[in-house]
Design a protein around this motif. Structure first.
Motif, short mmCIF file in Angstrom:
data_model
loop_
_atom_site.label_atom_id
_atom_site.label_comp_id
_atom_site.label_asym_id
_atom_site.label_seq_id
_atom_site.Cartn_x
_atom_site.Cartn_y
_atom_site.Cartn_z
N ALA A 67 0.83 -1.21 0.00
CA ALA A 67 0.00 0.00 0.00
C ALA A 67 0.86 1.25 0.00
O ALA A 67 0.59 2.22 -0.73
CB ALA A 67 -0.93 -0.01 1.21
N ALA A 68 1.93 1.27 0.79
CA ALA A 68 2.83 2.43 0.82
C ALA A 68 3.52 2.61 -0.53
O ALA A 68 3.67 3.74 -1.01
CB ALA A 68 3.87 2.27 1.93
N TRP A 69 3.94 1.50 -1.13
CA TRP A 69 4.62 1.58 -2.43
C TRP A 69 3.67 2.14 -3.49
O TRP A 69 4.05 2.99 -4.29
CB TRP A 69 5.12 0.20 -2.82
CG TRP A 69 5.89 0.18 -4.09
CD1 TRP A 69 7.18 0.60 -4.28
CD2 TRP A 69 5.43 -0.27 -5.36
NE1 TRP A 69 7.55 0.43 -5.59
CE2 TRP A 69 6.49 -0.10 -6.27
CE3 TRP A 69 4.23 -0.80 -5.81
CZ2 TRP A 69 6.36 -0.44 -7.61
CZ3 TRP A 69 4.12 -1.13 -7.14
CH2 TRP A 69 5.18 -0.95 -8.02
N LEU A 70 2.42 1.69 -3.48
CA LEU A 70 1.44 2.19 -4.44
C LEU A 70 1.12 3.66 -4.20
O LEU A 70 0.92 4.43 -5.14
CB LEU A 70 0.17 1.35 -4.39
CG LEU A 70 0.29 -0.06 -4.94
CD1 LEU A 70 -0.98 -0.85 -4.65
CD2 LEU A 70 0.59 -0.04 -6.42
N ARG A 71 1.05 4.06 -2.93
CA ARG A 71 0.74 5.43 -2.60
C ARG A 71 1.85 6.39 -3.04
O ARG A 71 1.61 7.56 -3.33
CB ARG A 71 0.55 5.53 -1.09
CG ARG A 71 -0.31 6.67 -0.64
CD ARG A 71 -0.57 6.60 0.82
NE ARG A 71 -0.02 5.35 1.34
CZ ARG A 71 0.10 5.05 2.60
NH1 ARG A 71 -0.29 5.88 3.50
NH2 ARG A 71 0.62 3.91 3.01
N GLN A 72 3.08 5.92 -3.09
CA GLN A 72 4.22 6.77 -3.42
C GLN A 72 4.53 6.79 -4.91
O GLN A 72 5.54 7.37 -5.32
CB GLN A 72 5.44 6.31 -2.65
CG GLN A 72 5.31 6.47 -1.17
CD GLN A 72 6.42 5.80 -0.41
OE1 GLN A 72 7.26 5.11 -0.99
NE2 GLN A 72 6.43 5.98 0.90
N SER A 73 3.69 6.20 -5.74
CA SER A 73 3.98 6.14 -7.17
C SER A 73 4.06 7.54 -7.79
O SER A 73 4.86 7.77 -8.69
CB SER A 73 2.94 5.29 -7.89
OG SER A 73 1.66 5.90 -7.82
N TYR A 75 5.19 10.27 -6.38
CA TYR A 75 6.48 10.85 -6.04
C TYR A 75 7.61 10.25 -6.89
O TYR A 75 8.52 10.96 -7.32
CB TYR A 75 6.80 10.63 -4.56
CG TYR A 75 5.82 11.30 -3.63
CD1 TYR A 75 5.70 12.68 -3.59
CD2 TYR A 75 5.01 10.55 -2.80
CE1 TYR A 75 4.80 13.30 -2.75
CE2 TYR A 75 4.10 11.16 -1.95
CZ TYR A 75 4.01 12.53 -1.93
OH TYR A 75 3.11 13.14 -1.10
#
Length: 123
Positions: A67-73, A75
């Protein structure tokens, strides 16, 4: 040195606590995957309680990391765009330096210092 201190002060006691937890929770629990039949489930598994808890923690870490990786796409995309723009600007500076050298008939080493990217000073 700091890694060794952290290892001995934090990780070793944490590992001991995890081992104590695993030893204290060895009893088998039945995990049922059939929500309609409690007495005789169609799909069930019996595992030690500590294994179930460790698997759920690992699953939570994987889901949270995803979820964190997807949220930071956004950036990461912006960083790639800025990197590409910076590379293009550096190529443009090199091209302008070469043109300036050709016009002024100066050696390349002296002209390169005129048009160079200089980061802003913070002070």
């Amino acid at each position: 040195m700091i890694r060794k201190v952290l290892f001995w002060l934090i990780l070793v006691p944490l590992a001991i606590l995890i081992l104590m937890f695993a030893v204290a929770n060895r009893e088998l629990v039945t995990v049922s995957f059939d929500p309609f039949n409690e007495t005789v489930p169609a799909a069930s598994v019996s595992v030690p309680l500590f294994v179930l808890i460790f698997l759920l923690v690992i699953l939570g870490v994987v889901i949270g990391g995803s979820a964190a990786w997807l949220r930071q796409s956004g950036y990461r995309r912006a960083a790639r765009q800025h990197d590409a723009e910076m590379a293009a600007l550096r190529r443009e500076i090199e091209t302008l330096n070469r043109r300036l050298d050709d016009r002024l008939d100066l050696p390349a080493a002296g002209a390169a210092s005129r048009l160079a990217y200089r980061p802003a000073s913070n002070g």
